[in-house]
Design a protein around this motif. Structure first.
Motif, PDB file in Angstrom:
ATOM      1  N   PHE A   1       0.839  -1.208   0.000  1.00  0.00           N
ATOM      2  CA  PHE A   1       0.000   0.000   0.000  1.00  0.00           C
ATOM      3  C   PHE A   1       0.872   1.256   0.000  1.00  0.00           C
ATOM      4  CE2 PHE A   1      -3.297  -2.614   2.597  1.00  0.00           C
ATOM      5  CZ  PHE A   1      -3.597  -3.358   1.475  1.00  0.00           C
ATOM      6  N   ASP A   2       1.964   1.215   0.768  1.00  0.00           N
ATOM      7  CA  ASP A   2       2.875   2.363   0.807  1.00  0.00           C
ATOM      8  C   ASP A   2       3.483   2.646  -0.567  1.00  0.00           C
ATOM      9  OD1 ASP A   2       2.435   2.742   3.508  1.00  0.00           O
ATOM     10  OD2 ASP A   2       4.222   1.617   4.134  1.00  0.00           O
ATOM     11  N   LEU A   3       3.655   1.598  -1.364  1.00  0.00           N
ATOM     12  CA  LEU A   3       4.230   1.741  -2.703  1.00  0.00           C
ATOM     13  C   LEU A   3       3.191   2.177  -3.738  1.00  0.00           C
ATOM     14  CD1 LEU A   3       6.565  -1.401  -2.736  1.00  0.00           C
ATOM     15  CD2 LEU A   3       7.285   1.000  -2.657  1.00  0.00           C
ATOM     16  N   GLY A   4       1.956   2.364  -3.306  1.00  0.00           N
ATOM     17  CA  GLY A   4       0.924   2.846  -4.205  1.00  0.00           C
ATOM     18  C   GLY A   4      -0.030   1.787  -4.710  1.00  0.00           C
ATOM     19  N   VAL A   5       0.151   0.534  -4.305  1.00  0.00           N
ATOM     20  CA  VAL A   5      -0.754  -0.533  -4.720  1.00  0.00           C
ATOM     21  C   VAL A   5      -2.112  -0.330  -4.060  1.00  0.00           C
ATOM     22  CG1 VAL A   5      -1.214  -3.007  -4.520  1.00  0.00           C
ATOM     23  CG2 VAL A   5       1.070  -2.207  -5.172  1.00  0.00           C
ATOM     24  N   ASP A   6      -3.170  -0.354  -4.860  1.00  0.00           N
ATOM     25  CA  ASP A   6      -4.524  -0.205  -4.298  1.00  0.00           C
ATOM     26  C   ASP A   6      -5.500  -1.212  -4.897  1.00  0.00           C
ATOM     27  OD1 ASP A   6      -4.680   0.884  -6.824  1.00  0.00           O
ATOM     28  OD2 ASP A   6      -5.290   2.882  -6.181  1.00  0.00           O
ATOM     29  N   HIS A   7      -4.961  -2.335  -5.386  1.00  0.00           N
ATOM     30  CA  HIS A   7      -5.758  -3.431  -5.943  1.00  0.00           C
ATOM     31  C   HIS A   7      -5.120  -4.728  -5.474  1.00  0.00           C
ATOM     32  CE1 HIS A   7      -6.319  -6.038  -9.838  1.00  0.00           C
ATOM     33  NE2 HIS A   7      -7.053  -6.489  -8.851  1.00  0.00           N
ATOM     34  N   VAL A   8      -5.858  -5.498  -4.659  1.00  0.00           N
ATOM     35  CA  VAL A   8      -5.358  -6.758  -4.107  1.00  0.00           C
ATOM     36  C   VAL A   8      -6.264  -7.887  -4.566  1.00  0.00           C
ATOM     37  CG1 VAL A   8      -4.868  -8.066  -2.006  1.00  0.00           C
ATOM     38  CG2 VAL A   8      -4.345  -5.626  -2.099  1.00  0.00           C
ATOM     39  N   ASP A   9      -5.659  -8.918  -5.121  1.00  0.00           N
ATOM     40  CA  ASP A   9      -6.400 -10.075  -5.627  1.00  0.00           C
ATOM     41  C   ASP A   9      -6.223 -11.241  -4.671  1.00  0.00           C
ATOM     42  OD1 ASP A   9      -7.696 -11.367  -8.220  1.00  0.00           O
ATOM     43  OD2 ASP A   9      -6.187 -12.765  -7.463  1.00  0.00           O
ATOM     44  N   THR A  10      -7.336 -11.884  -4.298  1.00  0.00           N
ATOM     45  CA  THR A  10      -7.281 -12.934  -3.297  1.00  0.00           C
ATOM     46  C   THR A  10      -8.301 -14.025  -3.610  1.00  0.00           C
ATOM     47  OG1 THR A  10      -7.331 -13.372  -0.914  1.00  0.00           O
ATOM     48  CG2 THR A  10      -8.950 -11.792  -1.759  1.00  0.00           C
ATOM     49  N   ALA A  11      -8.397 -14.998  -2.706  1.00  0.00           N
ATOM     50  CA  ALA A  11      -9.411 -16.056  -2.757  1.00  0.00           C
ATOM     51  C   ALA A  11      -9.415 -16.747  -1.409  1.00  0.00           C
ATOM     52  CB  ALA A  11      -9.115 -17.071  -3.865  1.00  0.00           C
TER      53      ALA A  11
END
Length: 305
Positions: free
Chosen positions: A49-59
């Motif tokens: 998140f700190d690096l700018g990621v705002d899309h997380v894919d999971t299951a």
């Protein structure tokens, strides 16, 4: 200030399920490797998140619920993070592989409910339906051979009930994708990379229909016998020229290839996480792109026999 505002969006901005997100996201499956150190898993996701990621894919079948629990702990109030999950398989920790197919409509609904509970959400913004018509991976047999229309009916009902926000498809053929379009499809997750471009027609259809393309196996080589992007001489040459790793070149090629591409590379390493996100900064000139585009594509089906 939310952590997602602390860095520019890796890879620039794109649209996914009606949301503006970074084109380089994070595939959370590899967090399972940190099962014995939950705090480290949470810290790695916070670093994303700190690096700018705002899309997380999971299951829910990632780590038998462990990964979803980590996401629940890591995402804080005010974080503008798009959490995407998938259904079509359930955890099977005692089986020969740690998941089993769960394709029937009632199983899809139960899987959505499991994801909601584990993630602590009232609504999952996007849920991908993982089909099982073809390899690589598990292929449906017996009562797990389910008509796509029956699956879309329950997914649409879940969307109407507000339990999911949008419907995606995973591991889907171009014919099935065309059949599903009237249901409203937000994204497609298929195996796709520089060395495995047999689904190019599906990518082009998604581009025409404003559907996000989210490739898994973005560097190939996920199963024995599959070609690896990083083994290609053209990829290695570009990496040397630009002072990057072959993996970063493979990811950068995907971002350059089509504007609707979103990446979800996964890792349990903070260094690899930084490398994956910084791949979104790479600029490939016309000559380099031409050399990469000339790499032959190999069919996954032909490779696996």
């Amino acid at each position: 200030m939310p952590s997602t505002e602390s860095a520019p969006r890796p890879g620039g901005a794109g649209t996914l399920a009606g949301r503006t997100v970074a084109r380089v996201g994070y595939g959370a499956m590899q967090l399972e490797r940190l099962h014995d150190d939950r705090d480290a898993a949470v810290a790695l996701l916070r670093r994303a998140f700190d690096l700018g990621v705002d899309h997380v894919d999971t299951a829910q079948f990632y780590g038998n619920g462990f990964v979803n629990e980590v996401i629940r702990a890591a995402v804080r109030p005010g974080d503008d993070v798009l959490v995407v999950s998938k259904v079509g398989a359930d955890p099977d920790p005692g089986g020969p592989v740690p998941l089993r197919l769960a394709q029937r409509p009632e199983q899809l609904r139960a899987s959505v409910e499991d994801n909601l509970r584990a993630l602590g959400l009232d609504r999952i913004p996007l849920v991908n339906l993982r089909r099982a018509d073809r390899g690589p991976g598990l292929v449906a047999e017996g009562d797990q051979v389910v008509d796509l229309d029956d699956q879309l009916a329950v997914m649409t009902a879940l969307r109407d009930e507000g339990k999911i926000g949008a419907i995606g498809l995973s591991h889907v053929t171009s014919d099935a994708l065309r059949r599903a379009l009237p249901a409203g499809i937000a994204c497609v997750q298929n195996a796709y990379s520089l060395v495995s471009r047999e689904d190019e027609d599906s990518l082009e259809l998604c581009l025409a229909e404003n559907i996000a393309w989210v490739p898994f196996f973005p560097l190939g080589g996920a199963f024995p016998g599959l070609p690896k992007v990083t083994d290609e001489p053209a990829v290695q040459a570009a990496a040397r020229q630009l002072g990057r790793t072959p993996a970063q070149i493979g990811l950068a090629w995907l971002l350059h290839h089509a504007p609707n591409v979103h990446l979800i590379p996964g890792t349990a390493s903070a260094d690899h996480l930084a490398g994956n996100t910084s791949a979104g900064d790479i600029v490939l000139d016309a000559e380099t792109l031409a050399a990469l585009d000339a790499v032959p594509s190999r069919s996954l089906g032909a490779t696996l026999g």
